[in-house]
Design an enzyme around this catalytic site. Structure first.
Site, PDB file in Angstrom:
ATOM      1  N   THR A 265      48.785  60.299 -18.376  1.00  0.00           N
ATOM      2  CA  THR A 265      47.752  60.326 -17.334  1.00  0.00           C
ATOM      3  C   THR A 265      48.366  59.632 -16.126  1.00  0.00           C
ATOM      4  O   THR A 265      49.491  59.144 -16.201  1.00  0.00           O
ATOM      5  CB  THR A 265      46.472  59.564 -17.761  1.00  0.00           C
ATOM      6  OG1 THR A 265      46.793  58.169 -17.847  1.00  0.00           O
ATOM      7  CG2 THR A 265      45.914  60.058 -19.079  1.00  0.00           C
ATOM      8  N   CYS A 266      47.608  59.525 -15.033  1.00  0.00           N
ATOM      9  CA  CYS A 266      48.188  58.849 -13.873  1.00  0.00           C
ATOM     10  C   CYS A 266      48.400  57.361 -14.146  1.00  0.00           C
ATOM     11  O   CYS A 266      49.218  56.721 -13.509  1.00  0.00           O
ATOM     12  CB  CYS A 266      47.335  59.072 -12.633  1.00  0.00           C
ATOM     13  SG  CYS A 266      45.651  58.511 -12.830  1.00  0.00           S
ATOM     14  N   ASN A 267      47.689  56.807 -15.128  1.00  0.00           N
ATOM     15  CA  ASN A 267      47.810  55.378 -15.418  1.00  0.00           C
ATOM     16  C   ASN A 267      48.784  55.029 -16.542  1.00  0.00           C
ATOM     17  O   ASN A 267      49.163  53.886 -16.684  1.00  0.00           O
ATOM     18  CB  ASN A 267      46.443  54.781 -15.765  1.00  0.00           C
ATOM     19  CG  ASN A 267      45.597  54.594 -14.529  1.00  0.00           C
ATOM     20  OD1 ASN A 267      46.118  54.371 -13.445  1.00  0.00           O
ATOM     21  ND2 ASN A 267      44.301  54.700 -14.687  1.00  0.00           N
ATOM     22  N   ARG A 268      49.144  56.022 -17.361  1.00  0.00           N
ATOM     23  CA  ARG A 268      50.025  55.692 -18.485  1.00  0.00           C
ATOM     24  C   ARG A 268      50.689  56.937 -19.051  1.00  0.00           C
ATOM     25  O   ARG A 268      50.160  58.041 -18.950  1.00  0.00           O
ATOM     26  CB  ARG A 268      49.253  54.962 -19.590  1.00  0.00           C
ATOM     27  CG  ARG A 268      48.321  55.854 -20.379  1.00  0.00           C
ATOM     28  CD  ARG A 268      47.591  55.118 -21.486  1.00  0.00           C
ATOM     29  NE  ARG A 268      46.602  54.209 -20.931  1.00  0.00           N
ATOM     30  CZ  ARG A 268      46.633  52.884 -21.080  1.00  0.00           C
ATOM     31  NH1 ARG A 268      47.564  52.308 -21.787  1.00  0.00           N
ATOM     32  NH2 ARG A 268      45.697  52.144 -20.541  1.00  0.00           N
TER      33      ARG A 268
ATOM     34  N   SER B 101      42.038  50.345 -19.932  1.00  0.00           N
ATOM     35  CA  SER B 101      42.115  51.153 -18.718  1.00  0.00           C
ATOM     36  C   SER B 101      42.053  50.269 -17.490  1.00  0.00           C
ATOM     37  O   SER B 101      41.546  49.157 -17.544  1.00  0.00           O
ATOM     38  CB  SER B 101      40.947  52.139 -18.658  1.00  0.00           C
ATOM     39  OG  SER B 101      40.937  52.932 -19.808  1.00  0.00           O
TER      40      SER B 101
ATOM     41  N   ASP C 269      37.113  53.831 -18.735  1.00  0.00           N
ATOM     42  CA  ASP C 269      37.689  55.104 -18.298  1.00  0.00           C
ATOM     43  C   ASP C 269      38.150  55.851 -19.548  1.00  0.00           C
ATOM     44  O   ASP C 269      39.010  55.369 -20.280  1.00  0.00           O
ATOM     45  CB  ASP C 269      38.876  54.831 -17.371  1.00  0.00           C
ATOM     46  CG  ASP C 269      39.615  56.101 -16.971  1.00  0.00           C
ATOM     47  OD1 ASP C 269      39.085  57.206 -17.227  1.00  0.00           O
ATOM     48  OD2 ASP C 269      40.712  55.995 -16.403  1.00  0.00           O
ATOM     49  N   PHE C 270      37.556  57.005 -19.798  1.00  0.00           N
ATOM     50  CA  PHE C 270      37.866  57.727 -21.032  1.00  0.00           C
ATOM     51  C   PHE C 270      38.746  58.958 -20.800  1.00  0.00           C
ATOM     52  O   PHE C 270      38.832  59.829 -21.636  1.00  0.00           O
ATOM     53  CB  PHE C 270      36.574  58.125 -21.752  1.00  0.00           C
ATOM     54  CG  PHE C 270      35.806  56.937 -22.261  1.00  0.00           C
ATOM     55  CD1 PHE C 270      36.149  56.345 -23.469  1.00  0.00           C
ATOM     56  CD2 PHE C 270      34.758  56.406 -21.542  1.00  0.00           C
ATOM     57  CE1 PHE C 270      35.453  55.245 -23.958  1.00  0.00           C
ATOM     58  CE2 PHE C 270      34.050  55.307 -22.017  1.00  0.00           C
ATOM     59  CZ  PHE C 270      34.402  54.729 -23.227  1.00  0.00           C
ATOM     60  N   GLU C 271      39.404  59.014 -19.647  1.00  0.00           N
ATOM     61  CA  GLU C 271      40.282  60.152 -19.349  1.00  0.00           C
ATOM     62  C   GLU C 271      41.315  60.333 -20.454  1.00  0.00           C
ATOM     63  O   GLU C 271      41.658  61.445 -20.834  1.00  0.00           O
ATOM     64  CB  GLU C 271      40.998  59.916 -18.007  1.00  0.00           C
ATOM     65  CG  GLU C 271      41.909  61.068 -17.607  1.00  0.00           C
ATOM     66  CD  GLU C 271      42.991  60.681 -16.597  1.00  0.00           C
ATOM     67  OE1 GLU C 271      43.737  61.588 -16.195  1.00  0.00           O
ATOM     68  OE2 GLU C 271      43.087  59.501 -16.218  1.00  0.00           O
TER      69      GLU C 271
ATOM     70  N   GLN D  20      42.961  63.613 -22.898  1.00  0.00           N
ATOM     71  CA  GLN D  20      44.417  63.767 -22.969  1.00  0.00           C
ATOM     72  C   GLN D  20      44.898  63.717 -24.411  1.00  0.00           C
ATOM     73  O   GLN D  20      45.716  64.530 -24.830  1.00  0.00           O
ATOM     74  CB  GLN D  20      45.098  62.624 -22.211  1.00  0.00           C
ATOM     75  CG  GLN D  20      45.530  62.953 -20.821  1.00  0.00           C
ATOM     76  CD  GLN D  20      46.534  64.080 -20.791  1.00  0.00           C
ATOM     77  OE1 GLN D  20      47.383  64.234 -21.663  1.00  0.00           O
ATOM     78  NE2 GLN D  20      46.415  64.901 -19.771  1.00  0.00           N
TER      79      GLN D  20
END
Length: 169
Positions: free
Chosen positions: A56-59, A112, A117-119, A123
Site C-alpha cells: 500500500t502507500c504506507n507499507r 496504520s 485504516d483498513f486499506e 490488499q
C-alpha cells in the site's frame, strides 16, 4: 537432529512502513501487480511453497514460509527498485509468533498511520487470492489470513475504530 535444521522452514514477515521509511523509499519497494506477479513466479522457481506480498502507500510486506528471511528480502529487492542496503536501514523482520502478531496488528488497523485504516485488509485479501492462483498459499498462511480478515471485520463492527473518529496524532 542437527542435520535436519537446514531444511526447517519458518514463518517470517519482512517489510517497510511509514514508521521508518519516507514516501520515496517506500515507493522504491512498492509492488505493482506486475512486480508482484514477477516476485511470485521467482518465489516458485526458488522452491518457496507459501508466500504473500502486499503493498500500500504506507507499507510493503512479504509474508512467507522460508528457511531464512533473506530469501524474502532478495525476492523483494529483485522485483522492485529497492536495494537490500536501503531495505536493511528501515526494515523489520519478524518470525513465528511475532510475525503472526504483527499481521493481526496491521489487519486490525492498529499499525496504520491513521488508526483504524483498513486499506491493508483489502490488499491482504487480494494478495492472498493472487498467491492462491499461483499455488503459493499453504493451509497455514491461508487460515492465518482468514483469521486476520475475520478479526478485522469484528473490530470494525464492534468498535468505533473505522467511524472516522480517530486522528493522526
Amino acid at each position: 537432529m542437527g542435520q535436519h535444521k537446514s531444511n526447517k522452514t519458518t514463518f517470517y514477515v519482512i517489510g517497510i512502513s511509514y514508521k521508518k521509511a519516507d514516501a520515496k523509499l517506500r515507493g522504491d519497494f512498492s509492488l505493482s501487480p506486475t512486480k508482484k506477479a514477477a516476485l511470485l513466479n521467482q518465489a516458485k522457481t526458488k522452491g518457496i511453497k507459501s508466500i504473500v506480498a502486499t503493498s500500500t502507500c504506507n507499507r510493503t510486506e512479504v509474508y512467507g514460509i522460508v528457511k531464512h528471511p533473506s530469501e524474502l528480502i532478495h525476492l523483494l529487492c529483485d522485483n522492485t527498485a529497492g536495494t537490500s542496503k536501503s531495505f536493511e536501514s528501515v526494515a523489520y523482520v519478524l518470525k513465528n509468533n511475532a510475525a503472526v502478531e504483527h499481521m493481526f496488528r496491521v489487519g486490525a488497523g492498529l499499525d496504520s498511520q491513521i488508526l483504524g485504516d483498513f486499506e491493508i485488509i483489502s490488499q491482504l485479501k487480494s494478495s492472498a487470492r493472487v498467491s492462491k492462483k499461483y499455488k503459493l498459499l499453504d493451509a497455514f498462511l491461508e487460515r492465518l489470513i482468514n483469521s486476520v480478515i475475520q478479526a478485522s471485520k469484528r473490530i470494525k463492527t464492534e468498535t468505533k475504530l473505522s467511524s472516522g473518529a480517530t486522528s493522526v496524532s
